[in-house]
Scaffold this motif. Structure first.
Motif, PDB file in Angstrom:
ATOM      1  N   TYR A  63       0.818  -1.211   0.000  1.00 27.03           N
ATOM      2  CA  TYR A  63       0.000   0.000   0.000  1.00 27.03           C
ATOM      3  C   TYR A  63       0.858   1.270   0.000  1.00 27.03           C
ATOM      4  O   TYR A  63       0.512   2.283   0.598  1.00 27.03           O
ATOM      5  CB  TYR A  63      -0.984  -0.014   1.180  1.00 27.03           C
ATOM      6  N   LEU A  64       2.015   1.158  -0.682  1.00 34.51           N
ATOM      7  CA  LEU A  64       2.925   2.286  -0.947  1.00 34.51           C
ATOM      8  C   LEU A  64       3.615   2.807   0.309  1.00 34.51           C
ATOM      9  O   LEU A  64       4.183   3.908   0.287  1.00 34.51           O
ATOM     10  CB  LEU A  64       2.180   3.432  -1.648  1.00 34.51           C
ATOM     11  N   GLN A  65       3.598   2.039   1.385  1.00 34.80           N
ATOM     12  CA  GLN A  65       4.274   2.475   2.594  1.00 34.80           C
ATOM     13  C   GLN A  65       5.774   2.532   2.341  1.00 34.80           C
ATOM     14  O   GLN A  65       6.366   1.648   1.730  1.00 34.80           O
ATOM     15  CB  GLN A  65       3.965   1.507   3.742  1.00 34.80           C
ATOM     16  N   GLY A  66       6.393   3.604   2.820  1.00 33.06           N
ATOM     17  CA  GLY A  66       7.823   3.790   2.665  1.00 33.06           C
ATOM     18  C   GLY A  66       8.229   4.481   1.381  1.00 33.06           C
ATOM     19  O   GLY A  66       9.413   4.803   1.190  1.00 33.06           O
ATOM     20  N   ALA A  67       7.290   4.723   0.474  1.00 29.56           N
ATOM     21  CA  ALA A  67       7.618   5.401  -0.784  1.00 29.56           C
ATOM     22  C   ALA A  67       7.892   6.873  -0.525  1.00 29.56           C
ATOM     23  O   ALA A  67       7.218   7.511   0.294  1.00 29.56           O
ATOM     24  CB  ALA A  67       6.471   5.253  -1.774  1.00 29.56           C
ATOM     25  N   ASP A  68       8.892   7.419  -1.226  1.00 28.18           N
ATOM     26  CA  ASP A  68       9.129   8.859  -1.105  1.00 28.18           C
ATOM     27  C   ASP A  68       8.079   9.616  -1.902  1.00 28.18           C
ATOM     28  O   ASP A  68       7.223   9.016  -2.566  1.00 28.18           O
ATOM     29  CB  ASP A  68      10.545   9.224  -1.555  1.00 28.18           C
TER      30      ASP A  68
ATOM     31  N   TRP B  43       8.050  11.325  -4.652  1.00 24.86           N
ATOM     32  CA  TRP B  43       8.037  11.091  -6.094  1.00 24.86           C
ATOM     33  C   TRP B  43       7.407   9.740  -6.423  1.00 24.86           C
ATOM     34  O   TRP B  43       6.477   9.657  -7.237  1.00 24.86           O
ATOM     35  CB  TRP B  43       9.458  11.161  -6.638  1.00 24.86           C
ATOM     36  N   ASP B  44       7.916   8.689  -5.788  1.00 27.46           N
ATOM     37  CA  ASP B  44       7.411   7.353  -6.076  1.00 27.46           C
ATOM     38  C   ASP B  44       5.956   7.202  -5.651  1.00 27.46           C
ATOM     39  O   ASP B  44       5.153   6.568  -6.350  1.00 27.46           O
ATOM     40  CB  ASP B  44       8.268   6.295  -5.376  1.00 27.46           C
ATOM     41  N   PHE B  45       5.608   7.786  -4.504  1.00 28.65           N
ATOM     42  CA  PHE B  45       4.237   7.679  -4.030  1.00 28.65           C
ATOM     43  C   PHE B  45       3.270   8.273  -5.051  1.00 28.65           C
ATOM     44  O   PHE B  45       2.273   7.650  -5.414  1.00 28.65           O
ATOM     45  CB  PHE B  45       4.075   8.382  -2.682  1.00 28.65           C
ATOM     46  N   CYS B  46       3.554   9.469  -5.526  1.00 29.48           N
ATOM     47  CA  CYS B  46       2.634  10.120  -6.458  1.00 29.48           C
ATOM     48  C   CYS B  46       2.578   9.401  -7.801  1.00 29.48           C
ATOM     49  O   CYS B  46       1.514   9.317  -8.427  1.00 29.48           O
ATOM     50  CB  CYS B  46       3.024  11.588  -6.643  1.00 29.48           C
ATOM     51  N   GLN B  47       3.706   8.856  -8.240  1.00 35.74           N
ATOM     52  CA  GLN B  47       3.694   8.080  -9.477  1.00 35.74           C
ATOM     53  C   GLN B  47       2.800   6.857  -9.351  1.00 35.74           C
ATOM     54  O   GLN B  47       2.007   6.553 -10.247  1.00 35.74           O
ATOM     55  CB  GLN B  47       5.121   7.654  -9.840  1.00 35.74           C
TER      56      GLN B  47
ATOM     57  N   GLY C 208       0.799  13.559 -15.774  1.00 37.86           N
ATOM     58  CA  GLY C 208       0.090  14.773 -15.402  1.00 37.86           C
ATOM     59  C   GLY C 208      -0.542  14.663 -14.027  1.00 37.86           C
ATOM     60  O   GLY C 208      -0.455  15.586 -13.212  1.00 37.86           O
ATOM     61  N   LEU C 209      -1.180  13.535 -13.742  1.00 42.10           N
ATOM     62  CA  LEU C 209      -1.796  13.335 -12.435  1.00 42.10           C
ATOM     63  C   LEU C 209      -0.732  13.221 -11.356  1.00 42.10           C
ATOM     64  O   LEU C 209      -0.873  13.793 -10.267  1.00 42.10           O
ATOM     65  CB  LEU C 209      -2.670  12.077 -12.458  1.00 42.10           C
ATOM     66  N   SER C 210       0.346  12.510 -11.644  1.00 42.61           N
ATOM     67  CA  SER C 210       1.431  12.372 -10.681  1.00 42.61           C
ATOM     68  C   SER C 210       2.013  13.732 -10.308  1.00 42.61           C
ATOM     69  O   SER C 210       2.186  14.054  -9.124  1.00 42.61           O
ATOM     70  CB  SER C 210       2.531  11.470 -11.257  1.00 42.61           C
TER      71      SER C 210
END
Length: 219
Positions: A111-116, A118-122, A184-186
């Motif tokens: 569930y994207l835990q630990g993502a920075d 940039w990576d989280f939004c992507q 664009g969304l990211s």
């Protein structure tokens, strides 16, 4: 846009059948905004400790709209297409399978835990684009998905500044992500992340530019 006949609506209208027997589309949308605002405030006051899987999204949708619709939290069983956009949403017969794939992959990514940032939004842009195309519920998708994304961000250590999110721009970005153009969304989401420790503002479901601004048509 909706295929005919649409058993969710009162005969000869675009108004969704509802427990309050509201016969005006604008009044029904206002009622949905009211319930969505209350649910958002309550659910955000106690951030979830459970997995943010489809069951959470369905529960959130039911919590938002269960007082209005018997089908709140249940998968749609009609085909739909977005207002003003070419191409139908996912056929209703494929919704369940696609949800299983999407949320299975999201679970594999913890569930994207630990993502920075940039990576989280992507990754959010990718999953939100896919979820936009799946369009699991007959209506109320934008509002319930917004709450789900907000909870996902909180659990992953991020917060979105909803006060700076324009619903029209967001919808355009989501529709582009739905077609595979996710940058664009990211970028849009990343530019609206709050700094650590900042207080999140809730979206304005009742204002003239609310998250329900996808009308006319289904959200």
């Amino acid at each position: 846009m909706i295929g005919a006949p649409d058993h969710y609506c009162y005969p000869g209208t675009r108004v969704l059948k509802n427990k309050a027997n509201i016969q005006s589309e604008s009044e029904l949308d206002e009622a949905m905004n009211d319930y969505a605002s209350i649910a958002w405030a309550i659910l955000r006051a106690s951030p979830p400790t459970r997995d943010l899987d489809f069951e959470y999204l369905a529960d959130a949708h039911h919590y938002m709209f269960g007082r209005l619709f018997t089908w709140a939290g249940h998968l749609r069983n009609v085909n739909l297409s977005p207002a003003g956009i070419d191409g139908d949403y996912c056929p209703h017969g494929e919704v369940e399978e696609r949800l299983e794939v999407l949320f299975g992959r999201l679970a594999e990514e913890d569930y994207l835990q630990g993502a920075d940032d940039w990576d989280f939004c992507q990754r959010v842009a990718h999953y939100w684009g896919r979820l936009t195309d799946i369009h699991p519920f007959r209506d109320g998708n934008t509002r319930s998905q917004g709450l789900w994304v907000s909870a996902l961000a909180t659990q992953a250590g991020h917060e979105l500044n909803w006060a700076l999110i324009d619903p029209v721009v967001l919808r355009t970005a989501r529709m582009s992500a739905r077609q595979g153009y996710e940058a664009g969304l990211s970028d849009y989401l990343r530019e609206r992340l709050l700094p650590p420790g900042a207080n999140m503002a809730a979206p304005d479901f009742k204002g003239p530019a609310s998250l329900s601004a996808d009308k006319p048509g289904d959200v």
